[in-house]
Design an enzyme around this catalytic site. Structure first.
Site, PDB file in Angstrom:
ATOM      1  N   ASN A 107     -12.032  -7.918  21.386  1.00 53.74           N
ATOM      2  CA  ASN A 107     -13.112  -7.628  20.443  1.00 53.74           C
ATOM      3  C   ASN A 107     -13.760  -6.266  20.701  1.00 53.74           C
ATOM      4  O   ASN A 107     -14.001  -5.501  19.767  1.00 53.74           O
ATOM      5  CB  ASN A 107     -14.168  -8.740  20.483  1.00 53.74           C
ATOM      6  CG  ASN A 107     -13.608 -10.057  19.987  1.00 53.74           C
ATOM      7  OD1 ASN A 107     -12.487 -10.108  19.479  1.00 53.74           O
ATOM      8  ND2 ASN A 107     -14.366 -11.130  20.146  1.00 53.74           N
ATOM      9  N   THR A 152     -23.015  21.336 -21.647  1.00 48.20           N
ATOM     10  CA  THR A 152     -23.696  20.056 -21.409  1.00 48.20           C
ATOM     11  C   THR A 152     -23.156  19.126 -22.488  1.00 48.20           C
ATOM     12  O   THR A 152     -22.831  19.587 -23.589  1.00 48.20           O
ATOM     13  CB  THR A 152     -25.231  20.161 -21.524  1.00 48.20           C
ATOM     14  OG1 THR A 152     -25.552  20.599 -22.843  1.00 48.20           O
ATOM     15  CG2 THR A 152     -25.820  21.145 -20.505  1.00 48.20           C
ATOM     16  N   HIS A 153     -23.007  17.871 -22.175  1.00 44.63           N
ATOM     17  CA  HIS A 153     -22.396  16.911 -23.113  1.00 44.63           C
ATOM     18  C   HIS A 153     -20.984  17.346 -23.508  1.00 44.63           C
ATOM     19  O   HIS A 153     -20.491  16.964 -24.560  1.00 44.63           O
ATOM     20  CB  HIS A 153     -23.239  16.739 -24.378  1.00 44.63           C
ATOM     21  CG  HIS A 153     -24.699  16.529 -24.115  1.00 44.63           C
ATOM     22  ND1 HIS A 153     -25.276  15.300 -23.957  1.00 44.63           N
ATOM     23  CD2 HIS A 153     -25.701  17.440 -23.924  1.00 44.63           C
ATOM     24  CE1 HIS A 153     -26.576  15.437 -23.719  1.00 44.63           C
ATOM     25  NE2 HIS A 153     -26.856  16.734 -23.676  1.00 44.63           N
ATOM     26  N   SER A 274       8.300  16.482 -18.588  1.00 47.58           N
ATOM     27  CA  SER A 274       8.572  15.182 -19.205  1.00 47.58           C
ATOM     28  C   SER A 274      10.069  14.974 -19.261  1.00 47.58           C
ATOM     29  O   SER A 274      10.828  15.931 -19.425  1.00 47.58           O
ATOM     30  CB  SER A 274       7.979  15.158 -20.617  1.00 47.58           C
ATOM     31  OG  SER A 274       8.648  14.213 -21.417  1.00 47.58           O
ATOM     32  N   LYS A 280       6.877  19.981 -22.213  1.00 48.30           N
ATOM     33  CA  LYS A 280       5.688  19.501 -21.516  1.00 48.30           C
ATOM     34  C   LYS A 280       5.441  20.142 -20.150  1.00 48.30           C
ATOM     35  O   LYS A 280       6.369  20.441 -19.412  1.00 48.30           O
ATOM     36  CB  LYS A 280       5.800  17.989 -21.302  1.00 48.30           C
ATOM     37  CG  LYS A 280       5.626  17.208 -22.589  1.00 48.30           C
ATOM     38  CD  LYS A 280       4.180  17.146 -23.038  1.00 48.30           C
ATOM     39  CE  LYS A 280       3.569  15.861 -22.577  1.00 48.30           C
ATOM     40  NZ  LYS A 280       2.163  15.780 -22.979  1.00 48.30           N
ATOM     41  N   ASN A 282       2.634  18.827 -17.497  1.00 48.66           N
ATOM     42  CA  ASN A 282       1.551  17.863 -17.320  1.00 48.66           C
ATOM     43  C   ASN A 282       0.807  18.105 -16.009  1.00 48.66           C
ATOM     44  O   ASN A 282       1.437  18.377 -14.989  1.00 48.66           O
ATOM     45  CB  ASN A 282       2.109  16.441 -17.345  1.00 48.66           C
ATOM     46  CG  ASN A 282       2.700  16.073 -18.702  1.00 48.66           C
ATOM     47  OD1 ASN A 282       2.183  16.503 -19.732  1.00 48.66           O
ATOM     48  ND2 ASN A 282       3.763  15.301 -18.691  1.00 48.66           N
ATOM     49  N   GLU A 287      -4.370  14.650 -12.342  1.00 51.83           N
ATOM     50  CA  GLU A 287      -4.552  13.267 -12.800  1.00 51.83           C
ATOM     51  C   GLU A 287      -4.516  12.280 -11.631  1.00 51.83           C
ATOM     52  O   GLU A 287      -5.249  11.295 -11.608  1.00 51.83           O
ATOM     53  CB  GLU A 287      -3.487  12.912 -13.833  1.00 51.83           C
ATOM     54  CG  GLU A 287      -3.734  13.627 -15.153  1.00 51.83           C
ATOM     55  CD  GLU A 287      -2.587  13.438 -16.123  1.00 51.83           C
ATOM     56  OE1 GLU A 287      -2.769  12.734 -17.120  1.00 51.83           O
ATOM     57  OE2 GLU A 287      -1.499  13.998 -15.887  1.00 51.83           O
ATOM     58  N   TYR A 314     -17.984 -11.589  16.608  1.00 54.32           N
ATOM     59  CA  TYR A 314     -16.709 -11.333  15.961  1.00 54.32           C
ATOM     60  C   TYR A 314     -16.211 -12.548  15.184  1.00 54.32           C
ATOM     61  O   TYR A 314     -16.307 -13.683  15.638  1.00 54.32           O
ATOM     62  CB  TYR A 314     -15.659 -10.952  17.020  1.00 54.32           C
ATOM     63  CG  TYR A 314     -14.281 -10.688  16.441  1.00 54.32           C
ATOM     64  CD1 TYR A 314     -13.946  -9.430  15.949  1.00 54.32           C
ATOM     65  CD2 TYR A 314     -13.330 -11.701  16.361  1.00 54.32           C
ATOM     66  CE1 TYR A 314     -12.696  -9.187  15.401  1.00 54.32           C
ATOM     67  CE2 TYR A 314     -12.074 -11.471  15.820  1.00 54.32           C
ATOM     68  CZ  TYR A 314     -11.760 -10.212  15.336  1.00 54.32           C
ATOM     69  OH  TYR A 314     -10.527  -9.970  14.806  1.00 54.32           O
ATOM     70  N   GLN A 319     -10.537  -8.437  11.003  1.00 52.04           N
ATOM     71  CA  GLN A 319      -9.212  -7.816  11.090  1.00 52.04           C
ATOM     72  C   GLN A 319      -8.834  -7.169   9.749  1.00 52.04           C
ATOM     73  O   GLN A 319      -7.978  -6.296   9.693  1.00 52.04           O
ATOM     74  CB  GLN A 319      -8.175  -8.877  11.488  1.00 52.04           C
ATOM     75  CG  GLN A 319      -6.769  -8.352  11.660  1.00 52.04           C
ATOM     76  CD  GLN A 319      -5.871  -9.380  12.325  1.00 52.04           C
ATOM     77  OE1 GLN A 319      -5.948  -9.584  13.535  1.00 52.04           O
ATOM     78  NE2 GLN A 319      -5.047 -10.046  11.541  1.00 52.04           N
ATOM     79  N   LYS A 322      -9.030  -2.902   8.615  1.00 49.26           N
ATOM     80  CA  LYS A 322      -8.199  -1.725   8.855  1.00 49.26           C
ATOM     81  C   LYS A 322      -7.455  -1.208   7.636  1.00 49.26           C
ATOM     82  O   LYS A 322      -7.446   0.004   7.366  1.00 49.26           O
ATOM     83  CB  LYS A 322      -7.214  -2.012   9.990  1.00 49.26           C
ATOM     84  CG  LYS A 322      -7.911  -1.987  11.333  1.00 49.26           C
ATOM     85  CD  LYS A 322      -7.099  -2.643  12.410  1.00 49.26           C
ATOM     86  CE  LYS A 322      -8.015  -3.295  13.407  1.00 49.26           C
ATOM     87  NZ  LYS A 322      -8.649  -4.549  12.887  1.00 49.26           N
TER      88      LYS A 322
HETATM   89  N1  ARG Z   1      -6.345  -8.017  15.738  1.00 55.41           N
HETATM   90  C1  ARG Z   1      -7.736  -8.243  15.879  1.00 55.41           C
HETATM   91  C2  ARG Z   1      -8.515  -7.385  14.896  1.00 55.41           C
HETATM   92  O1  ARG Z   1      -7.962  -6.483  14.372  1.00 55.41           O
HETATM   93  C3  ARG Z   1      -8.180  -7.881  17.266  1.00 55.41           C
HETATM   94  C4  ARG Z   1      -9.316  -8.659  17.758  1.00 55.41           C
HETATM   95  C5  ARG Z   1      -8.929 -10.082  17.904  1.00 55.41           C
HETATM   96  N2  ARG Z   1      -9.921 -10.861  18.544  1.00 55.41           N
HETATM   97  C6  ARG Z   1      -9.932 -12.169  18.504  1.00 55.41           C
HETATM   98  N3  ARG Z   1     -10.890 -12.762  19.129  1.00 55.41           N
HETATM   99  N4  ARG Z   1      -9.035 -12.835  17.853  1.00 55.41           N
HETATM  100  O2  ARG Z   1      -9.657  -7.651  14.625  1.00 55.41           O
END
Ligand code: ARG
Length: 457
Positions: A107, A152-153, A274, A280, A282, A287, A314, A319, A322
């Site tokens: 953690n 403007t606008h 295109s 074309k 583009n 975009e 925690y 998790q 990420k």
């Molecule tokens: N893979 C977990 C995460 O990304 C790591 C921490 C896990 N901790 C636990 N008590 N299961 O959060």
């Protein structure tokens, strides 16, 4: 890793569902750095022996090499990057590996790794923003005298200069950059030592690990250390604002490069054709800058909703932090690089810009200002006089500076042909030379500051 308590392995579906190694292997370098700092501290505090520390450090070096060379076998059964690294370490050095996790939990480990990753990535975004600013300022230097309509606008309003318009984005990017820097500074406290949630009974030295990993200081509360992801949300929030800046710029490039506007053309390097229409060109790069902004903003929302109901400390929900962060910050980094390329290679049609600058009676305010200045007429009344002149001009199909002496006189008895020189687009722009104005004089002063700040001159 917790075999003692369990008599059965997790089911296959659970193993796959639970594992984060598919994406958190990106934290390998940060995880190894954290383990080095932790092992070094444990030995210095006499919690592990120097021999064990040395074995751990040399084993970590080998793990690092195996990962760098693509030889490392990531295992889903080992769930995440933390256990993958430790598992391999055990294979390499045996028993000493089992001492690395003393006074530590995944953690505090994951919070530390993730902070290190976000910190490094924010540094990269700052660099990339600087590169886009350099492209903006370099282009602006060529267009201090390039008059274009200000809107403007999205209706023609008052002439400005193209350099002034570009430097507006340099300013916006500067605030984006300062938000990345703020987020970086605020996150820079080290969670390591908080362990699972309540710290450890071992005599650890948190100042030492914090310093080794480049943090300003250790976090002050073990529960907060492992429970908080506001650093990631703050980075995503800053990233969302940065992406919005790019998206608005992209939107303008798209509009400017339409046949109807014709102000700019995107270079071949940042356009696509295109498969069916041979004519074309583009503005796909622009975009996509606009389009990818949705992902970045979405990532903030994803993590905000994940976090909003979590009790301390925690929970495995975290998790899920990420993937949105990796995706959003990767995306923004790529967008900044593309924006610099689009800006740096933009083909500008000055004549079209200038011609458009005068369309739609954009110097009407200058005419009113002239009446105020030269004839001391109250602005509200001048506004009225000019309104009548615009109506006449519209009827006769002329520009303001083409109005006849009679037409001028009819609008106001003291209005003479002298006003004509005040209502050209160049005169209009040149007169706005106060701080922050679009006049070449004012823009040049800003340009000098920008060139110094970006070390361009
Ligand atoms: N893979 C977990 C995460 O990304 C790591 C921490 C896990 N901790 C636990 N008590 N299961 O959060």
């Amino acid at each position: 890793m917790w075999g003692g308590r369990f008599s059965e392995a997790p089911s296959d579906v659970m193993q796959r569902f639970n594992a984060s190694i598919g994406f958190d292997q990106r934290l390998a370098a940060e995880d190894i750095a954290g383990s080095r700092a932790h092992a070094t501290m444990l030995a210095s505090q006499g919690i592990i022996s120097e021999a064990d520390r040395d074995a751990i450090l040399s084993g970590l070096e080998q793990v690092e090499t195996e990962i760098a060379e693509g030889r490392f076998k990531f295992s889903e059964a080992l769930e995440d990057i933390h256990m993958n690294v430790e598992g391999r370490l055990a294979e390499l050095i045996g028993d000493a590996a089992g001492r690395l996790h003393t006074g530590r939990s995944r953690n505090d480990q994951v919070a530390t790794d993730f902070k290190l990753w976000v910190r490094g990535t924010l540094d990269g975004l700052i660099e990339a923003t600087r590169d886009w600013q350099k492209a903006l300022v370099t282009l602006a230097a060529d267009h201090v005298g390039t008059v274009m309509p200000g809107f403007t606008h999205l209706q023609p309003a008052t002439p400005v200069t193209f350099a002034h318009h570009l430097l507006a984005y340099a300013e916006m990017a500067e605030r984006d950059l300062s938000r990345y820097a703020d987020a970086r500074a605020r996150l820079n406290e080290c969670p390591l030592g908080a362990a699972a949630l309540a710290g450890t009974s071992h005599p650890i030295d948190r100042e030492m690990t914090a310093k080794a990993l480049g943090f300003y200081r250790p976090t002050a509360n073990s529960l907060d250390s492992v429970s908080s992801r506001d650093f990631a949300l703050e980075a995503l929030s800053a990233a969302s604002l940065g992406a919005i800046t790019l998206s608005r710029f992209a939107e303008e490039v798209i509009i400017w490069s339409t046949a109807a506007f014709g102000f700019v053309k995107c270079s071949d390097a940042f356009s696509t054709g295109s498969s069916i229409m041979p004519q074309k060109r583009n503005p796909d790069a622009a975009e996509l800058l606009r389009g990818k902004t949705g992902r970045v903003i979405g990532a903030f929302n994803t993590l905000a909703v994940t976090m909003k109901g979590l009790p301390l400390a925690y929970s495995k929900d975290m998790q899920e932090d990420k993937e949105p962060v990796f995706d959003a910050l990767d995306t923004l980094g790529a967008c900044l690089t593309i924006a610099a390329g689009v800006t740096g290679s933009l083909i500008v049609n000055k004549d079209t810009m200038k011609a458009a600058a005068g369309v739609g009676y954009t110097t009407a305010v200058d005419l009113a200002d002239w009446l105020v200045r030269e004839l001391n007429i109250p602005f509200r009344e001048a506004h009225h006089v000019v309104g009548r002149l615009v109506a006449t001009a519209e009827k006769t199909g002329t520009d303001l500076h083409e109005l006849s002496d009679e037409a001028l006189k009819a609008a106001h008895p003291e209005l003479t042909g002298k006003v004509r020189e005040a209502v050209t687009v160049e005169a209009s722009v040149a007169a706005r030379k106060h701080i922050g104005g679009p006049a070449p004089d004012a823009v040049n002063r800003e340009l000098v500051k920008w060139q110094a700040r970006l070390a361009l001159k």
